[in-house]
Write an enzyme that holds these catalytic residues in place. Structure first.
Site, mmCIF file in Angstrom:
data_model
loop_
_atom_site.group_PDB
_atom_site.id
_atom_site.type_symbol
_atom_site.label_atom_id
_atom_site.label_comp_id
_atom_site.label_asym_id
_atom_site.label_seq_id
_atom_site.Cartn_x
_atom_site.Cartn_y
_atom_site.Cartn_z
ATOM 1 N N GLU A 1 6.476 -53.632 -29.675
ATOM 2 C CA GLU A 1 5.562 -52.506 -29.826
ATOM 3 C C GLU A 1 4.104 -52.973 -29.794
ATOM 4 O O GLU A 1 3.230 -52.291 -29.245
ATOM 5 C CB GLU A 1 5.854 -51.758 -31.124
ATOM 6 C CG GLU A 1 7.190 -51.038 -31.147
ATOM 7 C CD GLU A 1 7.296 -49.970 -30.072
ATOM 8 O OE1 GLU A 1 6.262 -49.322 -29.774
ATOM 9 O OE2 GLU A 1 8.384 -49.791 -29.518
ATOM 10 N N TRP B 1 3.230 -53.569 -26.234
ATOM 11 C CA TRP B 1 3.072 -52.289 -25.545
ATOM 12 C C TRP B 1 1.694 -51.677 -25.851
ATOM 13 O O TRP B 1 1.019 -51.152 -24.973
ATOM 14 C CB TRP B 1 4.186 -51.353 -25.966
ATOM 15 C CG TRP B 1 4.280 -50.076 -25.196
ATOM 16 C CD1 TRP B 1 3.979 -48.824 -25.643
ATOM 17 C CD2 TRP B 1 4.723 -49.918 -23.841
ATOM 18 N NE1 TRP B 1 4.199 -47.896 -24.653
ATOM 19 C CE2 TRP B 1 4.654 -48.537 -23.533
ATOM 20 C CE3 TRP B 1 5.162 -50.816 -22.862
ATOM 21 C CZ2 TRP B 1 5.013 -48.032 -22.291
ATOM 22 C CZ3 TRP B 1 5.526 -50.302 -21.621
ATOM 23 C CH2 TRP B 1 5.446 -48.937 -21.343
ATOM 24 N N TRP C 1 -1.207 -25.641 -15.251
ATOM 25 C CA TRP C 1 -2.514 -26.042 -15.778
ATOM 26 C C TRP C 1 -3.336 -24.792 -16.030
ATOM 27 O O TRP C 1 -3.355 -23.870 -15.207
ATOM 28 C CB TRP C 1 -3.217 -26.941 -14.765
ATOM 29 C CG TRP C 1 -4.624 -27.309 -15.133
ATOM 30 C CD1 TRP C 1 -5.773 -26.697 -14.715
ATOM 31 C CD2 TRP C 1 -5.028 -28.374 -15.995
ATOM 32 N NE1 TRP C 1 -6.862 -27.332 -15.259
ATOM 33 C CE2 TRP C 1 -6.430 -28.354 -16.052
ATOM 34 C CE3 TRP C 1 -4.332 -29.332 -16.727
ATOM 35 C CZ2 TRP C 1 -7.160 -29.261 -16.808
ATOM 36 C CZ3 TRP C 1 -5.048 -30.234 -17.478
ATOM 37 C CH2 TRP C 1 -6.439 -30.214 -17.516
ATOM 38 N N ASN D 1 8.515 -41.741 -33.689
ATOM 39 C CA ASN D 1 8.291 -42.184 -32.317
ATOM 40 C C ASN D 1 9.329 -41.629 -31.350
ATOM 41 O O ASN D 1 8.990 -41.233 -30.224
ATOM 42 C CB ASN D 1 8.295 -43.715 -32.259
ATOM 43 C CG ASN D 1 7.977 -44.233 -30.866
ATOM 44 O OD1 ASN D 1 6.921 -43.966 -30.316
ATOM 45 N ND2 ASN D 1 8.914 -44.966 -30.264
ATOM 46 N N TRP E 1 0.612 -32.928 -18.521
ATOM 47 C CA TRP E 1 0.606 -33.861 -19.655
ATOM 48 C C TRP E 1 -0.753 -33.902 -20.357
ATOM 49 O O TRP E 1 -0.831 -34.217 -21.556
ATOM 50 C CB TRP E 1 0.989 -35.275 -19.196
ATOM 51 C CG TRP E 1 0.073 -35.903 -18.180
ATOM 52 C CD1 TRP E 1 0.198 -35.875 -16.828
ATOM 53 C CD2 TRP E 1 -1.134 -36.646 -18.451
ATOM 54 N NE1 TRP E 1 -0.839 -36.551 -16.230
ATOM 55 C CE2 TRP E 1 -1.673 -37.048 -17.199
ATOM 56 C CE3 TRP E 1 -1.792 -37.026 -19.619
ATOM 57 C CZ2 TRP E 1 -2.842 -37.795 -17.084
ATOM 58 C CZ3 TRP E 1 -2.973 -37.774 -19.516
ATOM 59 C CH2 TRP E 1 -3.478 -38.149 -18.264
ATOM 60 N N TRP F 1 1.524 -40.741 -22.879
ATOM 61 C CA TRP F 1 1.782 -39.440 -22.268
ATOM 62 C C TRP F 1 2.074 -39.590 -20.781
ATOM 63 O O TRP F 1 2.973 -38.931 -20.247
ATOM 64 C CB TRP F 1 0.605 -38.497 -22.509
ATOM 65 C CG TRP F 1 0.816 -37.676 -23.745
ATOM 66 C CD1 TRP F 1 0.327 -37.918 -25.000
ATOM 67 C CD2 TRP F 1 1.616 -36.491 -23.849
ATOM 68 N NE1 TRP F 1 0.777 -36.957 -25.877
ATOM 69 C CE2 TRP F 1 1.558 -36.067 -25.195
ATOM 70 C CE3 TRP F 1 2.353 -35.742 -22.936
ATOM 71 C CZ2 TRP F 1 2.232 -34.926 -25.647
ATOM 72 C CZ3 TRP F 1 3.021 -34.608 -23.377
ATOM 73 C CH2 TRP F 1 2.960 -34.217 -24.712
#
Length: 235
Positions: free
Chosen positions: A22, A25, A55, A120, A138, A161
């Site tokens: 993690e 990342w 959108w 998470n 997103w 995202w």
């Protein structure tokens, strides 16, 4: 320190490896933000510029005017031309409020609003649901997380995202669409998490789902195939 804790037996090797992964990342996200300072605005995978996400320009302008965040655009030229869903506001509001009728999604979104954080695993589920089952861009989800998460991070938030939406670095393939019901059964088999945050679950007052999971999955995959076959006209 993590290695010492693992060697001493205070934590398992598996937990130590997961924690280090993690951290890597997180650092990868900052590495990408350094090279892509508009990570919060632009798809890393440019072919997704032609993906027909829903959108809403008014929502984008509201975000730009209220969040006081210089990362977000305030000029019309920076707003992508993406189709607007007729029911965008009702569906997006249901997602934000945790009233989609999809139990684990609603639990996660209510946990976020009440605590400023979210498990998470559930973050991935709610992001997949927004971008793939609901087909909403997103950036709308990223903006809501930025406004509500106490641990919102300028690099990790847009990076993750885009990962969930399938348009980012090392992204989950777009066709990987989390099934919220399957995820709930696997990670919350006793429904303790869901019942804690959604006490009306499994009662007559709990709303019907805003979207049918199997049908919306098929629509998402069809949109993905259409995007892959898109060839812009030569200038």
């Amino acid at each position: 320190m993590i290695t010492q804790a693992s060697d001493s037996g205070r934590i398992t090797n598996e937990d130590a490896s997961a924690f280090l992964s993690e951290l890597l990342w997180r650092d990868f996200a900052w590495h990408r933000l350094y090279h892509l300072p508009d990570l919060h605005q632009r798809n890393v995978r440019e072919q997704f510029d032609h993906f027909d996400w829903h959108w809403d320009e008014n929502e984008a302008r509201r975000i730009a005017s209220t969040r006081r965040d210089p990362r977000w655009p305030e000029t019309e030229k920076d707003i992508p031309e993406i189709a607007t869903a007729d029911d965008f506001h009702s569906v997006f509001s249901a997602w934000r409020a945790g009233k989609t009728g999809i139990a684990v999604v609603d639990a996660g979104m209510r946990e976020l609003w009440a605590t400023g954080t979210m498990h998470n695993r559930v973050r991935m589920v709610v992001a997949s649901f927004l971008t793939k089952n609901l087909g909403i861009h997103w950036r709308h989800g990223e903006a809501w997380f930025w406004d509500t998460l106490v641990d919102a991070d300028p690099a990790s938030n847009p990076f993750n995202w885009q990962w969930a939406a399938g348009c980012g670095d090392d992204a989950a393939p777009y066709f990987r669409i989390f099934n919220p019901d399957t995820q709930a059964t696997r990670f919350d088999p006793d429904y303790r998490y869901i019942q804690h945050w959604v006490p009306e679950y499994a009662t007559p007052i709990y709303p019907q789902p805003v979207v049918e999971l199997k049908a919306s999955r098929r629509q998402a995959l069809a949109a993905y195939e259409e995007m892959k076959n898109f060839h812009p006209r030569p200038e």
